[in-house]
Design an enzyme around this catalytic site. Sequence first.
Site, PDB file in Angstrom:
ATOM      1  N   ASN A   7      48.496 -48.090   3.894  1.00  0.00           N
ATOM      2  CA  ASN A   7      48.686 -46.874   3.092  1.00  0.00           C
ATOM      3  C   ASN A   7      48.077 -45.709   3.872  1.00  0.00           C
ATOM      4  O   ASN A   7      46.867 -45.544   3.898  1.00  0.00           O
ATOM      5  CB  ASN A   7      48.003 -47.044   1.730  1.00  0.00           C
ATOM      6  CG  ASN A   7      48.109 -45.779   0.891  1.00  0.00           C
ATOM      7  OD1 ASN A   7      48.812 -44.829   1.263  1.00  0.00           O
ATOM      8  ND2 ASN A   7      47.415 -45.752  -0.237  1.00  0.00           N
ATOM      9  N   LYS A   9      48.238 -42.678   3.168  1.00  0.00           N
ATOM     10  CA  LYS A   9      47.850 -41.564   2.294  1.00  0.00           C
ATOM     11  C   LYS A   9      48.357 -40.245   2.910  1.00  0.00           C
ATOM     12  O   LYS A   9      49.437 -40.223   3.487  1.00  0.00           O
ATOM     13  CB  LYS A   9      46.339 -41.576   2.067  1.00  0.00           C
ATOM     14  CG  LYS A   9      45.854 -42.948   1.586  1.00  0.00           C
ATOM     15  CD  LYS A   9      44.441 -42.978   1.092  1.00  0.00           C
ATOM     16  CE  LYS A   9      44.103 -44.364   0.600  1.00  0.00           C
ATOM     17  NZ  LYS A   9      42.776 -44.474   0.017  1.00  0.00           N
ATOM     18  N   HIS A  93      48.680 -45.763  -7.660  1.00  0.00           N
ATOM     19  CA  HIS A  93      47.468 -45.755  -6.844  1.00  0.00           C
ATOM     20  C   HIS A  93      46.396 -44.943  -7.559  1.00  0.00           C
ATOM     21  O   HIS A  93      46.699 -43.938  -8.210  1.00  0.00           O
ATOM     22  CB  HIS A  93      47.764 -45.160  -5.462  1.00  0.00           C
ATOM     23  CG  HIS A  93      46.624 -45.348  -4.508  1.00  0.00           C
ATOM     24  ND1 HIS A  93      45.504 -44.548  -4.542  1.00  0.00           N
ATOM     25  CD2 HIS A  93      46.404 -46.265  -3.542  1.00  0.00           C
ATOM     26  CE1 HIS A  93      44.642 -44.971  -3.625  1.00  0.00           C
ATOM     27  NE2 HIS A  93      45.173 -46.007  -2.994  1.00  0.00           N
ATOM     28  N   GLU A  95      44.374 -42.818  -6.646  1.00  0.00           N
ATOM     29  CA  GLU A  95      44.335 -41.378  -6.331  1.00  0.00           C
ATOM     30  C   GLU A  95      45.412 -40.629  -7.110  1.00  0.00           C
ATOM     31  O   GLU A  95      45.226 -39.470  -7.476  1.00  0.00           O
ATOM     32  CB  GLU A  95      44.466 -41.184  -4.813  1.00  0.00           C
ATOM     33  CG  GLU A  95      43.175 -41.609  -4.111  1.00  0.00           C
ATOM     34  CD  GLU A  95      43.357 -42.224  -2.740  1.00  0.00           C
ATOM     35  OE1 GLU A  95      44.424 -42.030  -2.116  1.00  0.00           O
ATOM     36  OE2 GLU A  95      42.423 -42.923  -2.290  1.00  0.00           O
ATOM     37  N   GLU A 161      42.588 -52.538  -6.515  1.00  0.00           N
ATOM     38  CA  GLU A 161      41.770 -51.653  -5.692  1.00  0.00           C
ATOM     39  C   GLU A 161      40.659 -51.056  -6.548  1.00  0.00           C
ATOM     40  O   GLU A 161      40.893 -50.062  -7.267  1.00  0.00           O
ATOM     41  CB  GLU A 161      42.622 -50.519  -5.112  1.00  0.00           C
ATOM     42  CG  GLU A 161      43.719 -51.007  -4.195  1.00  0.00           C
ATOM     43  CD  GLU A 161      44.181 -49.913  -3.243  1.00  0.00           C
ATOM     44  OE1 GLU A 161      44.143 -50.154  -2.027  1.00  0.00           O
ATOM     45  OE2 GLU A 161      44.550 -48.821  -3.704  1.00  0.00           O
ATOM     46  N   GLY A 167      37.683 -46.106   0.418  1.00  0.00           N
ATOM     47  CA  GLY A 167      37.228 -45.080   1.353  1.00  0.00           C
ATOM     48  C   GLY A 167      35.720 -44.908   1.382  1.00  0.00           C
ATOM     49  O   GLY A 167      35.208 -43.934   1.925  1.00  0.00           O
ATOM     50  N   SER A 206      38.285 -50.515   1.367  1.00  0.00           N
ATOM     51  CA  SER A 206      37.441 -50.701   2.552  1.00  0.00           C
ATOM     52  C   SER A 206      37.703 -52.016   3.282  1.00  0.00           C
ATOM     53  O   SER A 206      36.794 -52.633   3.826  1.00  0.00           O
ATOM     54  CB  SER A 206      35.955 -50.565   2.183  1.00  0.00           C
ATOM     55  OG  SER A 206      35.679 -49.255   1.695  1.00  0.00           O
TER      56      SER A 206
HETATM   57  O1  LIG Z   1      43.204 -46.917  -1.271  1.00  0.00           O
HETATM   58  C1  LIG Z   1      43.278 -47.767  -0.399  1.00  0.00           C
HETATM   59  C2  LIG Z   1      44.581 -48.294   0.021  1.00  0.00           C
HETATM   60  O2  LIG Z   1      45.578 -47.949  -0.896  1.00  0.00           O
HETATM   61  C3  LIG Z   1      42.083 -48.266   0.296  1.00  0.00           C
HETATM   62  O3  LIG Z   1      41.631 -47.281   1.135  1.00  0.00           O
HETATM   63  P1  LIG Z   1      40.476 -47.646   2.211  1.00  0.00           P
HETATM   64  O4  LIG Z   1      40.962 -48.868   2.945  1.00  0.00           O
HETATM   65  O5  LIG Z   1      40.363 -46.434   3.066  1.00  0.00           O
HETATM   66  O6  LIG Z   1      39.236 -47.941   1.410  1.00  0.00           O
END
Ligand SMILES: O=C(CO)COP(=O)(O)O
Length: 245
Positions: A7, A9, A93, A95, A161, A167, A206
């Site tokens: 992903n 993003k 997601h 976010e 997640e 992150g 992560s």
């Molecule tokens: O949100 C994520 C994947 O969709 C996870 O992000 P990270 O791997 O940067 O923690």
Amino acid sequence: MRMVVANWKMNHLRRDAEAFCASLLGAYKPVDGVVAAIAPPFPLIPVVSRLVAGSAVRVYAQNAHAEAKGAYTGEVSMAMAMDAGCTGVLLGHSERRQYNGETEATLLPKVKAAAAQGLLPMLCVGETLAQRDAGATLDVLRGQLSILAQAPEGPIAVAYEPVWAIGTGRVATVEQIAEVHAFIRKELLALMGPRGGDVPILYGGSVTPDNFQDILKVPHVAGGLVGGASLDPAKFLKLLDIAAQ
Ligand SMILES: O=C(CO)COP(=O)(O)O
């Protein structure tokens, strides 16, 4: 079957995507039973699709709209995502739940629209730190998964997640992942019947080449949905290698 989904993003420009795909395809050896997918930002979907065409690498959208077309300025339909080369779409997601007001009410029509279009819907679920600290993790997940009682026909995937692990470099422990993935499997069976047993459940938060091996050993973990580490082709390749073991 295992899946490693990158992903991206809101990261990368065209030149980054080109460099990423060149590195990836220069070294990637597809393995039966391991799906590799990249979810780029919308403008890069046609770019990445063209670059990985003819390889086993799949392209997913990070979101798409439930309506087929019309006056929805700034939106992209499932058909457009597919037309640009996608075979799947991330939905819900954290976010998007946080910044774009995605809820079960907006996500169920998206899951249905994706499936109707022939895209793999990957429903993302996860609790915030406050919810975990309040002991509400499983209740939150039950609510987020509840829309799958109306799951359309066809393949579907789920990604767990935990928001506090995204992150942050703070990966969930294997015990935490084990508890939640077993719970999700139980819920899927209750909501969807026997086919809930076949739904791949990915872990995200992560994930790195250093922790992925241990995470994959957890029962009901079918792969990783990877943010930060997936921006680096060497790390993405390493994750694919680990998934192939
Ligand atoms: O949100 C994520 C994947 O969709 C996870 O992000 P990270 O791997 O940067 O923690």
